[in-house]
Design a protein around this motif. Structure first.
Motif, short mmCIF file in Angstrom:
data_model
loop_
_atom_site.label_atom_id
_atom_site.label_comp_id
_atom_site.label_asym_id
_atom_site.label_seq_id
_atom_site.Cartn_x
_atom_site.Cartn_y
_atom_site.Cartn_z
N GLU A 142 50.49 33.91 6.01
CA GLU A 142 49.24 34.46 7.02
C GLU A 142 47.84 33.88 7.14
N ILE A 143 47.95 33.85 5.58
CA ILE A 143 45.96 33.53 5.01
C ILE A 143 45.96 32.21 5.12
N LYS A 197 47.21 30.19 7.01
CA LYS A 197 47.84 30.04 8.21
C LYS A 197 46.11 30.08 9.34
N MET A 198 45.69 31.13 9.23
CA MET A 198 43.82 31.43 9.74
C MET A 198 43.37 30.16 9.23
N LEU A 203 44.18 27.26 10.85
CA LEU A 203 43.41 27.14 12.03
C LEU A 203 42.57 26.91 12.30
N ASP A 204 41.55 27.81 11.65
CA ASP A 204 40.15 26.81 11.46
C ASP A 204 40.20 25.39 11.50
N ARG A 222 40.80 23.70 14.57
CA ARG A 222 39.89 23.45 15.73
C ARG A 222 38.67 23.11 15.30
N MET A 223 38.42 22.69 14.12
CA MET A 223 37.19 21.94 13.35
C MET A 223 37.42 20.60 13.38
N THR A 224 38.38 19.92 13.47
CA THR A 224 39.15 18.66 13.91
C THR A 224 38.88 17.99 15.36
N ILE A 225 39.47 19.27 16.07
CA ILE A 225 40.32 18.74 17.22
C ILE A 225 38.57 18.80 18.19
N ASN A 226 38.16 19.31 18.29
CA ASN A 226 36.43 19.42 18.52
C ASN A 226 35.40 18.24 17.85
N ASP A 227 35.56 17.75 16.94
CA ASP A 227 34.86 16.99 15.80
C ASP A 227 34.38 16.09 16.72
N PHE A 239 48.37 19.25 13.64
CA PHE A 239 48.73 20.57 13.71
C PHE A 239 49.04 21.74 14.20
N HIS A 264 48.72 25.07 16.33
CA HIS A 264 48.79 25.55 17.60
C HIS A 264 49.90 24.46 18.25
N LEU A 286 52.02 27.64 18.14
CA LEU A 286 51.95 28.78 19.04
C LEU A 286 51.75 28.44 20.32
#
Lengths: 127, 287
Positions: free
Chosen positions: A54-55, A57-58, A61-62, A65-70, A92, A95, A98
């Motif tokens: 769980e830890i 995973k979070m 996830l960050d 997101r950073m890679t996809i938006n880089d 990913f 992602h 989910l």
């Protein structure tokens, strides 16, 4: 004179190399490897694995997101980066899990071919 | 040998810094456009406006304005001196003509400076647009080579955006705490969405042909460079005019010098005849 040239070369190469930065894909890959290691770790209990996943995973996830938006990786992407985006489901993981509404471990195992059907259709043979 | 080598390196290093310093000194009064890359996407008219505003803040613009004012003053002075010529005596005429030539010479100097500065402005503008052209070419080349990668990346972005609500839902049920980045990401993403929507609705957005079609963008920038080239060729013609003006002033100066020399020669001749020719001094003896 040779000593001087050697020293200058060392200093220059140090200056040039100091500009190299870690790619966001590399950081993501390290975290992903940690998660996969955790999934395959037999030495911990199921409850412990779930808690630690769980830890992680979070955090993953960050990083995803950073890679996809880089936008920096758009310029001259290296081979690893190109391959990473070609295999969205494997790169990913959070992602993808989910999206498919399945746990990370199942998503990853399915993607590399370890589906229940595949495993059921195998048989033990002796060579 | 070692000492000689060190001295040699020292000389090269100091000469390098010296050349850098002299280069920096030459650039005083320059104009270096301080326009951020994002502004390259502005519509052509606005880009030009922004560029002109940037120029107006530069040292070059200030120098240009000062020289322009000086030139106006010189022209006024020359026409004033010309008007004084009519009622002037012979000596005054010589002095006025002398002043006119001095003012004309200064006018040519200032005009030459002005043309150099205008040339500098146009050259800077041209190199600015050429840089944009280069950027467009490079980005279109990169786009071609990385098109597959960019497609994959855009798909990844779309897929990630489509499951944003699922991520939020999952984070709400999750046992672990969300990170600072997670919270900030959500806030910023919403803000970016709102801004994008506002950009789409903005009336100027439809007029922005630069950002939409790279071909149009290239064409517009090419037009700018063409216009600048024509302005530069006009300036070259003006420089030629200044050369001719300088020649005329030089000829005027020569003619004035001759006039002055002729007058003094005449005066000298009168004096000489008075004393050297006995015919002229008969009256002295007869009276």
């Amino acid at each position: 004179m040779l000593n001087l040239i050697r020293n200058l070369t060392v200093i220059l190469s140090f200056i040039i190399c100091s500009h190299a930065n870690a790619n966001s894909i590399d950081t993501l890959e390290r975290e992903r490897a940690k998660i996969l290691n955790l999934i395959l770790d037999k030495s911990i209990s199921i409850g412990e694995r779930k808690k630690r996943l769980e830890i992680s995973k979070m955090r993953l996830l960050d990083l995803e997101r950073m890679t996809i938006n880089d936008k920096n990786i758009n310029k001259n992407p290296n081979h690893r980066t190109i391959k990473a985006f070609e295999n969205f489901d494997l790169t990913f993981l959070v992602h993808s899990s989910l999206e498919k509404e399945k746990p990370i471990s199942v998503t990853w195992l399915e993607k590399i071919g370890f589906t229940t059907e595949n495993l059921m259709s195998t048989r033990v043979t002796r060579k | 040998m070692k000492n000689i080598n060190y001295r040699f390196i020292l000389i090269i290093t100091t000469s390098f810094f010296y050349s850098m310093a002299s280069f920096a000194n030459n650039s005083s009064g320059d104009w270096k456009p301080q326009i951020v890359e994002k502004m390259y996407l502005l519509p052509p008219k606005h880009l030009n406006k922004v560029l002109n505003n940037d120029f107006n803040k530069s040292m070059l613009a200030l120098n240009l304005q000062t020289t322009d004012n000086k030139i106006k003053d010189r022209i006024e002075k020359i026409s004033e001196l010309n008007s004084m010529l009519k009622g002037a005596s012979k000596n005054e005429t010589l002095e006025i003509k002398h002043q006119i030539i001095i003012n004309k010479r200064d006018y040519i100097k200032d005009m030459s400076n002005l043309l150099t500065m205008k040339r500098q402005k146009l050259d800077t503008k041209k190199s600015f647009f050429q840089k944009i052209q280069k950027n467009i070419r490079n980005s279109s080349l990169n786009r071609k080579t990385n098109s597959e990668f960019l497609n994959n990346k855009n798909n990844a972005l779309k897929r990630a955006e489509s499951i944003d609500f699922k991520i939020l839902d999952s984070a709400a049920h999750s046992m672990s705490k969300t990170s600072k980045y997670f919270k900030q990401y959500q806030i910023n993403k919403d803000a970016v969405k709102k801004l994008k929507l506002a950009i789409q609705k903005h009336p100027m957005s439809n007029k922005n042909i630069l950002s939409k079609d790279p071909k149009n963008k290239m064409e517009t920038v090419k037009n700018y460079v063409h216009n600048i080239d024509t302005e530069i060729s006009v300036l070259e013609m003006k420089e030629e005019m200044i050369n001719y003006m300088a020649k005329i002033v030089a000829l005027d100066a020569m003619s004035l010098a001759e006039e002055v020399a002729f007058d003094s020669q005449n005066q000298n001749e009168i004096v000489s005849t008075n004393f050297n020719d006995p015919v002229n001094v008969i009256s002295v003896f007869t009276n």
